[in-house]
Design an enzyme around this catalytic site. Structure first.
Site, PDB file in Angstrom:
ATOM      1  N   LYS A  22       5.923  19.520  10.493  1.00 42.51           N
ATOM      2  CA  LYS A  22       7.385  19.450  10.299  1.00 42.51           C
ATOM      3  C   LYS A  22       7.972  18.237  11.033  1.00 42.51           C
ATOM      4  CE  LYS A  22      10.088  21.961  13.155  1.00 42.51           C
ATOM      5  NZ  LYS A  22      11.136  21.274  13.913  1.00 42.51           N
ATOM      6  N   ASN A  23       7.548  18.043  12.281  1.00 45.73           N
ATOM      7  CA  ASN A  23       8.187  16.997  13.081  1.00 45.73           C
ATOM      8  C   ASN A  23       7.724  15.586  12.711  1.00 45.73           C
ATOM      9  OD1 ASN A  23       9.742  18.896  14.287  1.00 45.73           O
ATOM     10  ND2 ASN A  23       8.534  19.038  16.166  1.00 45.73           N
ATOM     11  N   CYS A 117      17.597  23.651  17.666  1.00 42.33           N
ATOM     12  CA  CYS A 117      17.398  24.835  18.493  1.00 42.33           C
ATOM     13  C   CYS A 117      18.121  24.691  19.818  1.00 42.33           C
ATOM     14  CB  CYS A 117      15.902  25.046  18.740  1.00 42.33           C
ATOM     15  SG  CYS A 117      15.062  25.748  17.325  1.00 42.33           S
ATOM     16  N   ARG A 122      20.421  18.504  24.851  1.00 32.42           N
ATOM     17  CA  ARG A 122      19.629  17.624  23.992  1.00 32.42           C
ATOM     18  C   ARG A 122      20.411  16.326  23.776  1.00 32.42           C
ATOM     19  NH1 ARG A 122      16.507  21.064  19.549  1.00 32.42           N
ATOM     20  NH2 ARG A 122      15.139  19.271  19.717  1.00 32.42           N
ATOM     21  N   ASP A 305       6.602  22.749  22.878  1.00 29.62           N
ATOM     22  CA  ASP A 305       6.708  23.602  21.680  1.00 29.62           C
ATOM     23  C   ASP A 305       5.654  24.715  21.655  1.00 29.62           C
ATOM     24  OD1 ASP A 305       8.813  22.054  20.902  1.00 29.62           O
ATOM     25  OD2 ASP A 305       7.731  20.940  19.356  1.00 29.62           O
ATOM     26  N   ARG A 397      12.558  28.010   9.984  1.00 31.02           N
ATOM     27  CA  ARG A 397      12.859  26.570  10.081  1.00 31.02           C
ATOM     28  C   ARG A 397      11.589  25.736  10.151  1.00 31.02           C
ATOM     29  NH1 ARG A 397      17.409  25.135  14.382  1.00 31.02           N
ATOM     30  NH2 ARG A 397      16.658  23.150  13.623  1.00 31.02           N
TER      31      ARG A 397
HETATM   32  C1  EPZ Z   1      11.392  16.651  19.394  1.00 33.07           C
HETATM   33  O1  EPZ Z   1      12.738  16.884  19.789  1.00 33.07           O
HETATM   34  C2  EPZ Z   1      10.996  17.819  18.545  1.00 33.07           C
HETATM   35  N1  EPZ Z   1      11.901  17.889  17.411  1.00 33.07           N
HETATM   36  C3  EPZ Z   1      11.040  19.102  19.350  1.00 33.07           C
HETATM   37  O2  EPZ Z   1      10.515  20.138  18.555  1.00 33.07           O
HETATM   38  C4  EPZ Z   1      10.161  18.960  20.585  1.00 33.07           C
HETATM   39  O3  EPZ Z   1      10.334  20.104  21.401  1.00 33.07           O
HETATM   40  C5  EPZ Z   1      10.542  17.710  21.378  1.00 33.07           C
HETATM   41  O4  EPZ Z   1      10.510  16.555  20.507  1.00 33.07           O
HETATM   42  C6  EPZ Z   1       9.609  17.441  22.550  1.00 33.07           C
HETATM   43  O5  EPZ Z   1       8.299  17.288  22.084  1.00 33.07           O
HETATM   44  C7  EPZ Z   1      11.706  17.117  16.355  1.00 33.07           C
HETATM   45  O6  EPZ Z   1      10.769  16.331  16.292  1.00 33.07           O
HETATM   46  C8  EPZ Z   1      12.666  17.251  15.232  1.00 33.07           C
HETATM   47  P1  EPZ Z   1      12.940  14.505  22.870  1.00 33.07           P
HETATM   48  P2  EPZ Z   1      13.593  15.711  20.411  1.00 33.07           P
HETATM   49  O7  EPZ Z   1      13.927  13.461  22.502  1.00 33.07           O
HETATM   50  O8  EPZ Z   1      13.218  14.441  19.758  1.00 33.07           O
HETATM   51  C9  EPZ Z   1      15.609  14.161  26.852  1.00 33.07           C
HETATM   52  C10 EPZ Z   1      10.450  22.232  17.534  1.00 33.07           C
HETATM   53  O9  EPZ Z   1      10.381  23.394  17.989  1.00 33.07           O
HETATM   54  N2  EPZ Z   1      16.368  13.154  26.097  1.00 33.07           N
HETATM   55  O10 EPZ Z   1      11.499  14.123  22.965  1.00 33.07           O
HETATM   56  O11 EPZ Z   1      15.000  16.144  20.366  1.00 33.07           O
HETATM   57  C11 EPZ Z   1      15.793  15.563  26.291  1.00 33.07           C
HETATM   58  O12 EPZ Z   1      16.948  16.173  26.816  1.00 33.07           O
HETATM   59  C12 EPZ Z   1      11.374  21.237  18.185  1.00 33.07           C
HETATM   60  O13 EPZ Z   1       9.824  21.833  16.545  1.00 33.07           O
HETATM   61  C13 EPZ Z   1      17.361  12.444  26.743  1.00 33.07           C
HETATM   62  O14 EPZ Z   1      17.637  12.640  27.929  1.00 33.07           O
HETATM   63  O15 EPZ Z   1      13.076  15.737  21.905  1.00 33.07           O
HETATM   64  C14 EPZ Z   1      14.505  16.232  26.691  1.00 33.07           C
HETATM   65  O16 EPZ Z   1      14.597  16.665  28.021  1.00 33.07           O
HETATM   66  C15 EPZ Z   1      12.230  21.834  19.234  1.00 33.07           C
HETATM   67  N3  EPZ Z   1      18.032  11.506  26.018  1.00 33.07           N
HETATM   68  C16 EPZ Z   1      13.472  15.113  26.651  1.00 33.07           C
HETATM   69  O17 EPZ Z   1      14.227  13.894  26.673  1.00 33.07           O
HETATM   70  C17 EPZ Z   1      17.776  11.243  24.715  1.00 33.07           C
HETATM   71  O18 EPZ Z   1      18.435  10.368  24.129  1.00 33.07           O
HETATM   72  C18 EPZ Z   1      12.590  15.106  25.400  1.00 33.07           C
HETATM   73  O19 EPZ Z   1      13.395  15.164  24.232  1.00 33.07           O
HETATM   74  C19 EPZ Z   1      16.768  11.973  24.079  1.00 33.07           C
HETATM   75  C20 EPZ Z   1      16.065  12.928  24.801  1.00 33.07           C
END
Ligand code: EPZ
Length: 430
Positions: A22-23, A117, A122, A305, A397
């Site tokens: 999915k991702n 979610c 986020r 995840d 989802r």
């Molecule tokens: C992706 O979310 C995935 N979603 C998530 O999967 C997954 O949990 C996550 O990566 C971590 O592996 C999709 O790919 C659609 P991040 P994403 O940006 O991209 C901080 C699932 O269950 N951050 O890697 O939103 C953030 O707060 C979902 O399939 C900032 O501070 O995650 C977090 O602590 C849920 N500023 C960390 O980085 C930003 O601009 C990682 O978030 C972006 C992120």
């Protein structure tokens, strides 16, 4: 509202076929709008998030045809707008990939701010920092993120946190910027690599995806492609842990074992047998399980995840385990539900202290988000007696045919609509 009705206690045994990630599918679908030529994408999981994204793309004139359940053909030549404010798109996090894709190709994008979610704060500051570094103007107003550029120019961008979404989004926009972009402290997840491979198959010039430095030479034009999405490492991991939770024997097929190493390592540590062969992994759980410590980390660390699913298993393992969530601060919301099933878990800040119990007992529980929902299903499958899992729309989802795949492995699970069933009962009796 549909629920899963589960009678726990069966050991799950057999084979399960894993679908596309999915991702990876989400950014790849978005990236397909960066060319006027036709793109064919295979192995697209038929789950709610991918369907919501494709509907939103359809709402701005992009033609999307499903050749079969998992193969789609996309042509964006007739795109009618670079503004996406579809009501549903708010519900998915990955709406933000349309920003990088449209900014790269059309130098303009306005998209409703992402939802997804509720697992913690986020932020999207790193996405915005990246777009601005490429020369785009970015403003947030009226619930939308609006971005525009005369030209995009390659830049050297250091990510303050390792972010999957920001890494991919910057890669999308930078693919069609003038000159070179370097992303440092980039995310290394398999879906980052898959998105880069897809862009390269369209004529982009991206090197280093899968390491923490990604180098991109912008190109003027991208072309059509025929591409298959990688297997879903989280769906695969969930079934591996289903074997552990139910003391079963499951062969997970169509996977890339390398992507599952952090999960395999923990399963071995707690006493499961794990056998890799080609593109399949077999997990056998025939002994009592032992405790361990886990900290979620960006890839190749243990994935956030998979945190709820492994917590469910550790809740049934001898001794005291500690799970530390270092990516999303709000990802222990399911623990209250597990406690109602008999688990002994205490959450302190971002750490769960788990005292293993010998069994869970069935209960009425509600999925708080996608992965926690899947984890609660595993708990219900392992539990003694009946459970009803509410809010299964979260699980839908990201897991295709979840209950059917589990049923195939011997689970006693079905989808019910208790309200309708109840109304039907009243009609018959009343
Ligand atoms: C992706 O979310 C995935 N979603 C998530 O999967 C997954 O949990 C996550 O990566 C971590 O592996 C999709 O790919 C659609 P991040 P994403 O940006 O991209 C901080 C699932 O269950 N951050 O890697 O939103 C953030 O707060 C979902 O399939 C900032 O501070 O995650 C977090 O602590 C849920 N500023 C960390 O980085 C930003 O601009 C990682 O978030 C972006 C992120």
């Amino acid at each position: 509202m549909e629920q899963y009705l589960i009678h726990g206690g069966n050991s799950l045994v057999g084979e399960v076929e894993i679908g596309g990630a999915k991702n990876a599918a989400l950014p790849i679908l978005a990236a397909s709008i960066m060319t006027d030529e036709t793109v064919h994408i295979d192995n697209v999981p038929d789950v709610r998030d991918t369907n919501v994204l494709m509907d939103a793309m359809g709402s701005i004139g992009i033609i999307i045809n499903k050749e079969n359940r998992h193969r789609v053909t996309i042509n964006a030549a007739g795109i009618s707008s670079t503004v996406v404010c579809d009501e549903n798109i708010k519900k998915i996090r990955a709406s933000y990939y349309l920003i990088g894709a449209m900014l790269g190709k059309y130098k303009h994008a306005e998209v409703t701010l992402p939802g997804g979610c509720d697992i913690g704060c986020r932020a999207i500051d790193q996405h915005i920092k990246g777009f601005r570094a490429l020369g785009a103007e970015v403003i947030l107003e009226h619930g939308m993120i609006k971005t525009r550029a005369e030209h995009l120019t390659g830049s050297h961008i250091y990510m303050d946190v390792v972010s999957v979404g920001a890494t991919i989004n910057i890669m999308l926009a930078a693919s069609m910027a003038e000159g070179k972009t370097i992303i440092e402290n980039a995310a290394k997840e398999p879906h980052v690599v898959d998105a880069a491979n897809f862009l390269n198959s369209m004529g982009a010039n991206i090197k280093g995806a899968g390491t923490d430095v990604i180098r991109i030479k912008g190109v003027q034009k991208l072309h059509g492609s025929d591409y298959a999405i990688v297997p879903d490492q989280i769906e695969a991991g969930t079934f591996m842990l289903a074997a552990a939770a139910t003391r079963g024997d499951i062969t997970v097929k169509n996977v890339i074992p390398k992507h599952l190493e952090s999960i395999t390592a923990k399963l071995l540590e707690i006493g499961c047998e794990v056998m890799e062969q080609g593109d399949q992994v077999r997990v056998v759980c025939s002994r009592p399980l032992r405790h361990t410590h886990i900290k979620t980390l960006p890839y190749p660390g243990f994935p956030t995840d998979m945190q709820p699913q492994i917590t469910v298993v550790l809740g049934l393992s001898e001794g005291t385990s500690i799970v530390t969530e270092s990516i999303f601060e709000n990802r222990f919301k399911y623990v209250d539900e597990l406690i109602r099933m008999g688990a002994s878990i205490k959450v302190e800040g971002n750490t769960a202290i788990i005292d293993g119990v010998s069994k869970y007992t069935g209960a009425g529980i509600a999925a708080p988000d996608l992965r926690a929902g899947a984890a609660l299903v595993l708990a219900a499958l392992a539990a003694e007696g009946e459970s009803v899992v509410d809010n299964i729309r979260y699980i839908q989802r990201g897991y295709e045919d979840f209950h059917l795949k589990l049923k195939n492995l011997g689970a006693d699970i079905k989808v019910v609509d208790r309200e309708t069933d109840y109304r039907g009962f009243k009609l018959m009796t009343g």
